[in-house]
Enzyme design. Structure first.
Site, mmCIF file in Angstrom:
data_model
loop_
_atom_site.group_PDB
_atom_site.id
_atom_site.type_symbol
_atom_site.label_atom_id
_atom_site.label_comp_id
_atom_site.label_asym_id
_atom_site.label_seq_id
_atom_site.Cartn_x
_atom_site.Cartn_y
_atom_site.Cartn_z
ATOM 1 N N TYR A 204 0.812 -1.324 0.097
ATOM 2 C CA TYR A 204 0.002 0.041 -0.150
ATOM 3 C C TYR A 204 0.891 1.315 -0.082
ATOM 4 C CZ TYR A 204 -4.188 -2.581 1.471
ATOM 5 O OH TYR A 204 -5.384 -3.558 1.658
ATOM 6 N N TYR B 18 -0.623 -9.856 0.650
ATOM 7 C CA TYR B 18 0.488 -9.394 1.658
ATOM 8 C C TYR B 18 0.565 -9.964 3.116
ATOM 9 C CZ TYR B 18 -3.108 -6.243 3.018
ATOM 10 O OH TYR B 18 -4.390 -5.622 3.604
ATOM 11 N N ARG C 55 -2.825 -11.778 3.931
ATOM 12 C CA ARG C 55 -4.069 -11.276 3.416
ATOM 13 C C ARG C 55 -4.315 -11.809 2.006
ATOM 14 N NH1 ARG C 55 -7.702 -7.772 4.862
ATOM 15 N NH2 ARG C 55 -8.918 -9.680 4.345
ATOM 16 N N HIS D 90 -7.443 -8.441 -2.205
ATOM 17 C CA HIS D 90 -8.832 -7.966 -1.921
ATOM 18 C C HIS D 90 -8.651 -6.437 -2.256
ATOM 19 C CE1 HIS D 90 -6.594 -7.017 1.681
ATOM 20 N NE2 HIS D 90 -7.302 -5.789 1.772
ATOM 21 N N HIS E 246 -10.597 -2.732 -1.200
ATOM 22 C CA HIS E 246 -11.540 -2.112 -0.044
ATOM 23 C C HIS E 246 -12.695 -1.502 -0.698
ATOM 24 C CE1 HIS E 246 -8.974 -2.999 3.381
ATOM 25 N NE2 HIS E 246 -8.142 -2.922 2.358
#
Lengths: 214, 260
Positions: B125, B164, B174, B177, B179
């Site tokens: 991110y 990640y 995770r 995905h 959000h």
């Protein structure tokens, strides 16, 4: 005309046209399962930052107030990666929303919605003090702001309200506040401050804020 | 009772209550068996953050059945394409993500603001807190915004996010995905969630995915779409988001206190 060929019209309730969903009884209520919520995660600042997020009312609007507070976890530690969103009536008790059956209100300089993050240690939103809103049962609600709190470690938003400690008479008449024991009611009452009000939100533990199932 | 002028009935206001002269929709509750709990022990961060007390029922009154009008003014045309940022192309598998925003009685939700954010193709991110050793991409910031059209449809072009690690437990990763944050018409419909990709091998060890009751997990997973896959350009994934709808049955009386 083949009724199965009618294109969807957003103004008309959806009718299922395939066998994949539905109870088989097309006269009965048709329900889709809602999408499950998930945590906003630690990186919400990427997607949910608005330059004008904190302004439920435009800066300088007459009667503008700041509402500030901290979000605290079960150990009393300040949560730095939360987001607080607010929604409320204007000072006349109207909503800038076409969903209000009384009609959308347009109060000058007022949006009614704000979002603020807690990276600095507290949230702060600029708004106008809401007026009293009918409770639909012949009475009036106390001035209140509906609040959603999102954070890493919370899988579904939690909802609370901000009410105002100096609205003693209105608070005494409010059906929601009246339904709470006094010590719990106090978790919703913002305290007057120099430029507005303050209220901490305690997610857990002693003095846990009253959260609502909406 | 009846201190207000009766509001006029408007299209779309099925499922209303009529009390005190106000006609208010009643937004339905998803049963506990298919809604995500606020806390989940395997997701360790919920331990000190998820409230422990039972929430107090709040009847839907005017504040809960209204909501902000957030539309086109909040988005630009570039916001629907996450693959072109800072004058260049993001690295990764290009994907089109599309679908509809509906409410649970099946009606499209038009003019709904949809905000998305995600990791880059390497699973990183663009955020100061994310510093695991995977590369940032100068042409990917991971932010998108769109508004649904008159039929509730949305779509955006992005790259497939990577998985990640996140430290919840040993070797915790995770699943890929995106959000999603959505506003419907009403405060009661507000939703923040995550969209997954089909057949992810990381589902089994992910407590955020597994916090969703098993009967509802499929609702969080997108579907590969051959129909919308673009030849020589991008794969496509379809995902409909269903917000809470209103009761279709008009109520005449305050039969359970859940009216205003």
């Amino acid at each position: 005309m083949n009724p199965l060929d009618v294109p969807p019209d957003p103004a008309v309730p959806f009718q299922p046209r395939s066998g994949r969903r539905g109870s088989g009884f097309l006269t009965g209520p048709f329900r889709l399962g809602t999408t499950p919520s998930a945590t906003v995660g630690p990186y919400l600042a990427i997607g949910l930052t608005w330059p004008d997020g904190i302004w439920a009312a435009e800066e300088g609007t007459e009667g503008g107030i700041w509402i500030r507070g901290r979000v605290l976890d079960g150990n009393g530690v300040i949560v730095l990666d939360a987001m607080v969103e607010t929604w409320q009536a204007d000072p006349d008790g109207g909503f800038p929303s076409p969903e209000d059956p009384r009609g959308a209100a347009s109060y000058p300089g007022f949006r009614g919605h704000a979002r603020a993050q807690t990276l600095s240690g507290e949230f702060g939103i600029y708004t106008l003090k809401p007026g009293r809103v009918p409770d639909g049962e012949g009475g009036l609600q106390a001035p209140h702001i509906d609040v959603s709190v999102f954070a890493r470690g919370i899988l579904d938003r939690v909802v609370t309200r901000i009410c105002f400690a100096d609205e003693v008479q209105a608070n005494a008449e409010d059906a929601v506040l009246r339904g709470l024991p006094e010590d719990r009611r106090n978790t919703l009452l913002a305290i007057p401050a120099d430029d507005g009000y303050r209220l901490d939100i305690r997610l857990q533990g002693d003095g846990e804020t009253v959260f609502f199932a909406v | 009772m009846g201190s207000l002028v009766t509001g006029s009935y408007r299209p779309g206001m099925t499922g209303t209550t009529s009390t005190g002269g106000l006609h208010l929709p009643r937004y339905l509750h998803e049963p506990d068996a298919t809604r995500t709990p606020v806390g989940f022990p395997d997701y360790k961060s919920t331990g000190l953050r998820a409230p422990l007390r039972t929430p107090v029922d709040l009847p839907h009154r005017l504040t809960e059945i209204t909501g902000p009008v957030l539309g086109e003014d909040r988005v630009t045309s570039q916001d629907a394409d996450l693959t072109l940022r800072n004058g260049g192309e993001a690295v990764g598998q290009r994907i089109l993500v599309y679908g509809r925003v509906l409410d649970s009685d099946g009606r499209p939700v038009p003019d709904a603001l949809v905000e998305v954010w995600q990791a880059n193709a390497a699973g990183r991110y663009r955020h100061v807190v994310d510093n695991w050793p995977a590369p940032l991409d100068p042409h990917f910031d991971g932010l998108g915004r769109v508004v649904t059209d008159s039929l509730g449809r949305y779509e955006f072009m992005t790259i497939k996010p990577g998985a990640y690690p996140w430290g919840n437990h040993h070797n915790a990763w995770r699943p890929a995905h995106i959000h999603f944050s959505l506003f419907g018409r009403a405060f009661s419909q507000r939703l923040v969630t995550q969209m997954y990709f089909p057949d992810d091998p990381l589902f089994g060890q992910d407590p955020i995915y597994n916090a969703i009751p098993a009967a509802a997990r499929h609702r969080a997973i997108s579907r590969y779409s051959l129909e919308r896959t673009q030849d020589n350009w991008a794969l496509a994934f379809e995902w409909d988001v269903v917000l809470r709808g209103t009761d279709q049955t008009p109520f005449e009386t305050d039969d359970d206190g859940d009216v205003a």
